[in-house]
Design a protein around this motif. Structure first.
Motif, PDB file in Angstrom:
ATOM      1  N   GLU A 122      -8.188  -6.787  -5.737  1.00 45.58           N
ATOM      2  CA  GLU A 122      -8.805  -5.619  -6.953  1.00 45.58           C
ATOM      3  C   GLU A 122      -8.665  -4.383  -6.070  1.00 45.58           C
ATOM      4  N   GLY A 123      -8.373  -4.110  -5.072  1.00 41.88           N
ATOM      5  CA  GLY A 123      -8.280  -3.086  -4.327  1.00 41.88           C
ATOM      6  C   GLY A 123      -6.773  -2.482  -4.262  1.00 41.88           C
ATOM      7  N   ALA A 124      -6.501  -1.175  -4.052  1.00 39.67           N
ATOM      8  CA  ALA A 124      -5.097  -0.627  -3.940  1.00 39.67           C
ATOM      9  C   ALA A 124      -4.802   0.043  -2.520  1.00 39.67           C
ATOM     10  N   LEU A 125      -3.723   0.001  -2.116  1.00 42.96           N
ATOM     11  CA  LEU A 125      -3.344   1.063  -0.964  1.00 42.96           C
ATOM     12  C   LEU A 125      -1.764   1.227  -1.231  1.00 42.96           C
ATOM     13  N   ALA A 126      -1.360   2.365  -0.833  1.00 43.22           N
ATOM     14  CA  ALA A 126      -0.330   2.828  -1.002  1.00 43.22           C
ATOM     15  C   ALA A 126       0.805   3.177   0.560  1.00 43.22           C
ATOM     16  N   VAL A 127       1.991   2.946   0.322  1.00 47.01           N
ATOM     17  CA  VAL A 127       2.953   3.187   1.558  1.00 47.01           C
ATOM     18  C   VAL A 127       3.736   4.333   0.886  1.00 47.01           C
ATOM     19  N   GLY A 128       3.722   5.512   1.622  1.00 52.13           N
ATOM     20  CA  GLY A 128       4.626   6.535   1.407  1.00 52.13           C
ATOM     21  C   GLY A 128       5.613   6.873   2.449  1.00 52.13           C
TER      22      GLY A 128
END
Length: 188
Positions: free
Chosen positions: A78-84
């Motif tokens: 339910e959580g989000a993380l981002a890779v850039g």
């Protein structure tokens, strides 16, 4: 410790045919952190049908194609993380934490305007894969994962159906051969 050396951020874990956990069958995982306390990564080849715009609207403008959430793993879905990926390694914006080279984690609570123009690519993941102290090393030692070098193109490629095969194919020696192995050799 694994035969393949010390695990570190930026490497890829490629599921071997021995790995039967449905969360990781044929998975390619980008390690984001690995130390004596455990490891954390995201599955790169599990796009969902959920558009980024429907969950994190401001980030949809920055998200790489396909602009959908990827299922990063079974922990905290339910959580989000981002890779850039930074355009310039010397221009590190607020809200970016380097993982390996220009690749890093993006704090999704940071106003997108503060990162505008600094990122060449961004992928958003719902959930992540996590291992306790020594757990991932044990899985590697028992033959559940191939540990290989990662490349930014692996993280942000638009088509991920052939990611596992392509990553294995570029490896030296026997791993390149494994890329053509059928799922069930008895059907060959």
């Amino acid at each position: 410790m694994s035969e393949q050396g010390e695990l570190r951020a930026g490497q890829l874990l490629v599921a071997t045919p021995l790995l039967r956990d449905p969360n990781f069958v044929d998975a390619v995982v980008l390690l984001l952190d690995a130390d004596r306390d455990g490891a954390l990564g995201v599955v790169l080849n599990r796009p969902s049908g959920v558009p980024v715009v429907s969950v994190l609207e401001p980030w949809s403008e920055v998200a790489s194609e396909p602009e959908v959430l990827f299922r990063g793993g079974p922990v905290s879905p339910e959580g989000a993380l981002a890779v850039g990926l930074l355009r310039d390694a010397d221009d590190v914006p607020v809200g970016f934490r380097a993982v390996e080279g220009r690749l890093g984690l993006v704090d999704l609570d940071t106003p997108v305007e503060l990162l505008d123009g600094s990122l060449s690519d961004l992928r958003v993941f719902a959930g992540y894969a996590g291992w306790g102290a020594g757990q991932l090393e044990d899985e590697v030692d028992e033959g559940s994962w191939y540990v290989v070098p990662g490349e930014p193109v692996d993280v942000f490629r638009p088509e991920v159906e052939e990611l596992r095969r392509d990553v294995l194919r570029r490896q030296p020696g026997e791993l390149a051969w494994v890329s053509t192995r059928p799922v069930d050799p008895e059907l060959n």
